[in-house]
Design an enzyme around this catalytic site. Structure first.
Site, short mmCIF file in Angstrom:
data_model
loop_
_atom_site.label_atom_id
_atom_site.label_comp_id
_atom_site.label_asym_id
_atom_site.label_seq_id
_atom_site.Cartn_x
_atom_site.Cartn_y
_atom_site.Cartn_z
CB CYS A 1 9.05 16.32 14.89
SG CYS A 1 7.66 17.18 15.60
N GLY B 1 9.47 10.61 17.73
CA GLY B 1 8.05 10.94 17.83
C GLY B 1 7.21 9.72 17.58
CG ASN C 1 12.81 18.18 14.80
OD1 ASN C 1 13.99 17.86 14.85
ND2 ASN C 1 12.08 18.26 15.88
N GLY C 2 10.99 20.97 15.51
CA GLY C 2 11.38 22.14 16.29
C GLY C 2 10.16 22.94 16.68
CB CYS D 1 19.30 20.77 20.96
SG CYS D 1 18.64 19.77 22.29
CE1 TYR E 1 16.36 9.11 26.57
CE2 TYR E 1 15.13 10.97 25.71
CZ TYR E 1 15.18 9.66 26.10
OH TYR E 1 14.07 8.88 26.01
CB SER F 1 19.19 6.38 27.43
OG SER F 1 18.48 6.16 28.63
CG ASP G 1 19.00 7.11 33.15
OD1 ASP G 1 19.29 6.92 31.95
OD2 ASP G 1 17.82 7.10 33.56
CB CYS H 1 12.97 22.51 25.84
SG CYS H 1 13.50 22.66 24.13
CB CYS I 1 16.77 22.45 29.18
SG CYS I 1 18.08 21.41 28.52
#
Ligand code: AMP
Length: 491
Positions: free
Chosen positions: A15, A42, A116-117, A251, A257, A298, A360, A397, A451
């Protein structure tokens, strides 16, 4: 009832949130532009709640920000204080009732909340609240958080937010709107970002990322720190510590990314951090080749960094359609594969007869990389050495990034040699966790690396965990592999 039944797929939410206050001026358009700049966080639903000092009005719907908010709708959202939200979740909970902001009212007042989260103790809290007679309208963990606030409004909105900080566990960067106040706060570990900006003489903006500020003329004031609360009223802005922060665990994947390259976090521009990741990748996994090719967009900064460090020329090897959104959004595998080919097409003249280093940001399911490697060989590449700035993603995650379940994570299902063989590349090299952290700010503290490492900064309840993992696969310390030969080597 298990966690997923209760909360749908809410643990896979991504989000973006925004809050705006411009005293005496209509704020809906600014909020819309803020959300537009955060669309990458999002793409499934969006909403804006506005206050005119007396009443909170809201509009939310499924779709992209510019599909939902017509000029007429924005015109109807009268007021000078607002919060907004963009949401992406996997199919299960992709319904309007889970869209945000969440509006709640009690006899004491009304609020709109954008989160968000992910809360990892939402089920526990929700069951307790339901036992006390609370009714829930959605399956979203964010509603639990919103209801804690509204139930504690009698002590004032800031105290109510402190109660959230005391009770909720997990990742939460949140903006709250009351008729006369805009509040932002971050969980005690600061897992998801939240920045404060200044807008004109007396205005303020709060946003998941600072990239939301520039387009509307706001400037970065500060990042909200873990456990802090920012309170914006008609009298100004203040920041206070809402709860003690035991340590920071931001994070790391935001830096690799998720966040936009033009955002700033941890005092660094993300584009620069990604350039440095590319440089470190070249140091950790050098290889002889003719050109360094980014996977756009990216992979571009990291490929530039790799090229700079290795002295191998940077060359574009594919173009990206501007009109297709993240392939990740496609719900099933076949659509994801078509999506990759629609999105990225090869520049054969650059590739034919060349040994390439393909750079990447991450391999999640492996769909994208496998197809791109094939595309490069089909276009005449002699060798394709894949280099990735995210360390192998081995664990799901629980804090708000959709990493797929463990069974879907390519690096969790396969060893690195198997993975290199699966994606069909000549060699495969991943940046180390330490390398990625150091590229951000030279330190190896202050990040959530769950992760990659399985070290979750907060213990995950068994109910959530049981869907997710067993023993870690043997990705070990190394990360460079030559496919076909089936052996590992550290260069
Ligand atoms: P995959 O094909 O599943 O390996 O997806 C990898 C690609 O998806 C990466 O190259 C990223 O650009 C992108 N990606 C990684 N993580 C996410 C995420 N959580 N949400 C959307 N896109 C992602």
């Amino acid at each position: 009832m298990d966690h997923r039944e209760l909360l749908g797929d809410a643990i896979k939410e991504e989000c973006g949130v925004v809050g705006v206050f411009t005293p005496g001026e209509e704020v809906a358009n600014t909020t819309f532009f803020g959300l537009f700049a955060l669309q990458h966080r999002g793409q499934e639903s969006a909403g804006i709640a506005v206050s005119d000092g007396e009443k909170v009005r809201m509009h939310k719907d499924m779709g992209l920000v510019n599909q939902i908010f017509t000029p007429e709708i924005l015109e109807s959202l009268k007021g000078d204080m607002a919060v907004g939200h963009n949401r992406y979740s996997t199919t299960g909970s992709s319904v309007l009732r889970n869209a945000q902001p969440i509006y709640c009212q009690s006899l004491v007042g009304e609020i709109a909340v954008a989160h968000n989260g992910n809360l990892i103790n939402a089920v526990e809290l929700r069951l307790k609240m339901q036992a006390e007679g609370e009714h829930f309208d959605s399956t979203s963990d964010s509603e639990v958080l919103a209801r804690i606030i509204v139930n504690n409004l009698k002590n004032g909105p800031v105290e109510a937010v402190r109660e959230v900080l005391r009770l909720c566990k997990g990742a939460f960067s949140v903006v709250v709107l009351t008729p006369n106040m805009l509040i932002g706060f971050r969980d005690p570990l600061g897992i998801r970002p939240l920045s404060i900006g200044r807008l004109g003489e007396k205005g303020y903006m709060i946003a998941s990322e600072s990239c939301a500020f520039g387009p509307v003329g706001a400037v970065v004031d500060q990042d909200l720190k873990p456990g802090e609360i920012v309170v914006v009223t008609r009298d100004g802005m203040r920041v206070e510590q809402g709860i003690e922060s035991p340590r920071e665990a931001m994070c790391l994947f935001e830096f690799i990314y998720f966040a936009r390259p033009d955002s700033r976090m941890f005092g660094t521009g993300l584009y620069s951090a990604r350039l440095r990741m590319g440089e470190k990748l070249a140091q950790e996994h050098p290889v002889e080749a003719d050109i360094v090719v980014p996977v756009p967009d990216s992979g571009i900064p990291a490929a530039l960094g790799y090229a700079k460090e290795s002295g191998i020329p940077f060359r574009e090897g594919m173009t990206k359609s501007r009109y297709i959104h993240r392939t990740f959004i496609q719900p099933d595998q076949r659509m994801r594969e078509i999506g990759v080919r629609m999105k990225l097409t090869p520049l054969e003249d650059h590739i034919r007869g060349k040994r390439l280093i393909l750079v990447d940001d991450s391999i999640v399911r492996g769909t994208t990389t496998k197809q791109l490697v094939k595309m490069m060989f089909d276009s005449g590449a002699l060798e394709v050495h894949v280099r990735i700035t995210a360390p192998p993603i081995v664990y799901p995650c629980f804090y708000g990034i959709d990493m797929a379940s463990k069974g879907e994570l390519a690096a969790a299902r396969m060893t690195i040699p198997e993975l290199a063989e699966y994606i069909g590349c000549t060699s495969l090299g991943y940046l180390s966790v330490e390398g990625a952290q150091k590229a951000v700010d030279g330190k190896t503290e202050g990040f959530c690396t769950a992760c990659f490492t399985g070290k979750y900064p907060l213990e995950i309840p068994d109910g959530l965990k049981k869907h997710a993992f067993d023993d870690p696969p043997h990705v070990g310390e190394m990360a460079t592999v030559t496919a076909g030969q089936g052996h590992l080597f550290d260069e």
